[in-house]
Design a protein around this motif. Structure first.
Motif, PDB file in Angstrom:
ATOM      1  N   UNK A 115       0.836  -1.210   0.000  1.00  0.00           N
ATOM      2  CA  UNK A 115       0.000   0.000   0.000  1.00  0.00           C
ATOM      3  C   UNK A 115       0.871   1.261   0.000  1.00  0.00           C
ATOM      4  N   UNK A 116       1.963   1.202   0.753  1.00  0.00           N
ATOM      5  CA  UNK A 116       2.886   2.341   0.798  1.00  0.00           C
ATOM      6  C   UNK A 116       3.507   2.570  -0.576  1.00  0.00           C
ATOM      7  N   UNK A 117       3.917   1.486  -1.225  1.00  0.00           N
ATOM      8  CA  UNK A 117       4.544   1.605  -2.543  1.00  0.00           C
ATOM      9  C   UNK A 117       3.559   2.179  -3.559  1.00  0.00           C
ATOM     10  N   UNK A 118       2.293   1.781  -3.465  1.00  0.00           N
ATOM     11  CA  UNK A 118       1.283   2.351  -4.369  1.00  0.00           C
ATOM     12  C   UNK A 118       1.097   3.847  -4.094  1.00  0.00           C
ATOM     13  N   UNK A 119       1.097   4.210  -2.807  1.00  0.00           N
ATOM     14  CA  UNK A 119       0.975   5.640  -2.452  1.00  0.00           C
ATOM     15  C   UNK A 119       2.148   6.440  -3.007  1.00  0.00           C
ATOM     16  N   UNK A 120       3.313   5.805  -3.087  1.00  0.00           N
ATOM     17  CA  UNK A 120       4.517   6.487  -3.590  1.00  0.00           C
ATOM     18  C   UNK A 120       4.645   6.373  -5.108  1.00  0.00           C
ATOM     19  N   UNK A 121       3.630   5.784  -5.749  1.00  0.00           N
ATOM     20  CA  UNK A 121       3.639   5.648  -7.218  1.00  0.00           C
ATOM     21  C   UNK A 121       4.802   4.808  -7.734  1.00  0.00           C
ATOM     22  N   UNK A 122       5.289   3.851  -6.913  1.00  0.00           N
ATOM     23  CA  UNK A 122       6.383   3.005  -7.399  1.00  0.00           C
ATOM     24  C   UNK A 122       5.923   2.175  -8.594  1.00  0.00           C
ATOM     25  N   UNK A 123       6.784   2.082  -9.596  1.00  0.00           N
ATOM     26  CA  UNK A 123       6.442   1.379 -10.841  1.00  0.00           C
ATOM     27  C   UNK A 123       6.418  -0.132 -10.622  1.00  0.00           C
ATOM     28  N   UNK A 124       5.541  -0.809 -11.345  1.00  0.00           N
ATOM     29  CA  UNK A 124       5.478  -2.275 -11.269  1.00  0.00           C
ATOM     30  C   UNK A 124       6.828  -2.883 -11.662  1.00  0.00           C
ATOM     31  N   UNK A 125       7.473  -2.316 -12.691  1.00  0.00           N
ATOM     32  CA  UNK A 125       8.763  -2.889 -13.120  1.00  0.00           C
ATOM     33  C   UNK A 125       9.833  -2.676 -12.051  1.00  0.00           C
ATOM     34  N   UNK A 126       9.686  -1.602 -11.256  1.00  0.00           N
ATOM     35  CA  UNK A 126      10.667  -1.346 -10.193  1.00  0.00           C
ATOM     36  C   UNK A 126      10.482  -2.341  -9.048  1.00  0.00           C
TER      37      UNK A 126
END
Length: 481
Positions: free
Chosen positions: A36-47
């Protein structure tokens, strides 16, 4: 018992926290998955996929050192303190070791973890690792953080002349512990697995990162100053994703550059000097993150630019995101990003300036789109680059300097090789027309390729007028005074 909490430091050589933990006693490692945190930070799926693959490669190294790697989940970072405390109590951990991270959320998370553990008698140690210099140690004479890169760079070079940060060897293998490593998940919910073609461009592991560094230092670093701006040439190191995930350290990069240049900094090879300067830009933007926390909060570095009358133009924004603006260099760069998870640095600036100046669309839209697709997505570098291009940031381009995508295209991709690679529909155009198919005239222009979505000279005037009419910094200070 010691615990190393791995984050953006997925390597076993030259890992400050790992070495410190292993020196003190038997060591366990943990990695926390925070979807959820990574989604909030807009982290890319490839990352996220790249992190997991590098975690797998690191795990093989840790097994050789008899260091078990445990995987835990804390959907958001405010759950990390409880998860880590539970783990420490379960395994009788006396101290947790971790390498510093610098965004505002990262800093708060680490403070909360430290308080929770220390209240239970467990020590918390954090180390300088992903930077050459501790934020707060490179300051102006008045004691503030630098806002101008050239001044920051000068101090950095002076410090490096006085002493180079050393590279730490991998820790020795420890006696085996009676604890099994956890399996590393192949994917994380909410993040699609990228296709094989993209993954093949970015193999995981320290060996790959070091091989790239060695190849670059041997073959390309001396021509870096001349070729780094040419997107059709392999003129860059392609190490940004490995640096962002900590698969390689800036110290390893610095030492390789100096070795290729007979130990020289400013003298010797202009290519090596230029590349070390790029490492220092990375450093500069992380220091800005610490010194000016508002940039972590989606705020402009220059407060007066918060009054910019950005346009709400969803159709133009969509055309930009999908690579159908009618300007080939822009569209080719966006296609490169969507297919590879990476965009050439010169083109990042051209594409960002087109969105923020020619379309007058808020830089935060572009910053977010880049983060959602970049395998090397890094808050400090991405935010710094976007604010630089949009003239809202530190040491940014003056607002009246607006890249013209056509002249940038002709200058940096003179034969149109990069454009034709990513836009095969333009492959038959000659090297004059390929930069501006609309100039071919004819009723329909070029088949399969859109007409330009904006008039460059009119949009330039619109941007200049918007910037000229902003309140001045002095006026803002009076009104808030």
């Amino acid at each position: 018992m010691q615990l190393i909490w791995l984050r953006s430091d997925l390597r076993h050589v030259d890992n400050t926290a790992l070495s410190a933990a292993a020196e003190r006693g038997p060591t366990l490692a943990v990695y926390i998955i925070s979807p959820e945190q990574w989604l909030m930070h807009d982290d890319a799926a490839c990352k996220v996929d790249f992190w997991l693959r590098n975690l797998g490669a690191l795990n093989e190294r840790l097994q050789q050192l008899n260091i078990p790697l445990l995987i835990r989940t804390a959907p958001t970072w405010d759950q990390a303190p409880a998860v880590l405390l539970d783990l420490c109590q379960q395994h009788g951990i006396q101290a947790l070791h971790t390498n510093q991270e610098y965004g505002i959320n990262e800093t708060r998370r680490d403070q909360a973890v430290a308080q929770t553990l220390e209240a239970e008698g467990i020590a918390f140690h954090s180390y300088l690792d992903q930077l050459l210099f501790q934020p707060g140690s490179i300051l102006t004479q008045s004691g503030s953080y630098f806002q101008v890169f050239s001044q920051f760079r000068r101090i950095c070079y002076n410090r490096l002349h006085m002493g180079l940060p050393q590279i730490l060897a991998a820790p020795e293998a420890q006696a085996p512990l009676n604890i099994k490593s956890d399996p590393i998940p192949a994917s994380v919910e909410g993040f699609a697995t990228p296709d094989d073609a993209l993954r093949a461009l970015w193999p995981a592991g320290e060996e790959e990162a070091l091989a790239r560094l060695e190849r670059f230092a041997d073959e390309h670093i001396h021509s870096y100053k001349d070729e780094r701006d040419l997107p059709a040439k392999p003129g860059t190191s392609q190490l940004s994703a490995y640096l962002a995930a900590g698969v390689i350290s800036p110290r390893q990069c610095l030492h390789a550059a100096l070795m290729s240049n007979n130990g020289e900094f400013e003298s010797g090879s202009p290519g090596a000097f230029t590349w070390v300067t790029e490492l220092l830009w990375r450093e500069f933007y992380k220091h800005i993150l610490v010194g000016y926390p508002r940039v972590s909060r989606h705020r402009a570095f220059r407060p007066e630019t918060e009054f910019m009358p950005w346009r709400d133009a969803p159709e133009e924004l969509a055309a930009w995101k999908e690579g159908r603006t009618g300007f080939p260099i822009i569209d080719a760069a966006i296609r490169q990003l969507l297919q590879t998870g990476w965009m050439h640095n010169r083109l990042r600036m051209v594409v960002a300036m087109f969105l923020t100046k020619n379309l007058l669309i808020d830089w935060r839209e572009g910053e977010r789109f880049f983060m959602q697709h970049l395998i090397d997505g890094d808050l400090a570098a991405n935010n710094g680059g976007w604010q630089w291009s949009s003239s809202t940031g530190t040491d940014s381009v003056p607002y009246f300097r607006i890249f013209n995508p056509l002249s940038q295209s002709e200058r940096f991709d003179p034969d149109g090789a990069f454009i034709k690679h990513w836009l095969p529909e333009l492959a038959d155009l000659n090297k004059k027309l390929v930069h501006n198919p609309a100039s071919a005239g004819g009723l329909f222009g070029i088949a399969n390729y859109p007409a330009p979505i904006v008039n460059l000279s009119q949009s330039r005037e619109r941007a200049l007028s918007a910037f000229k009419n902003l309140p001045s910094k002095n006026m803002l200070e009076v009104s808030h005074g």
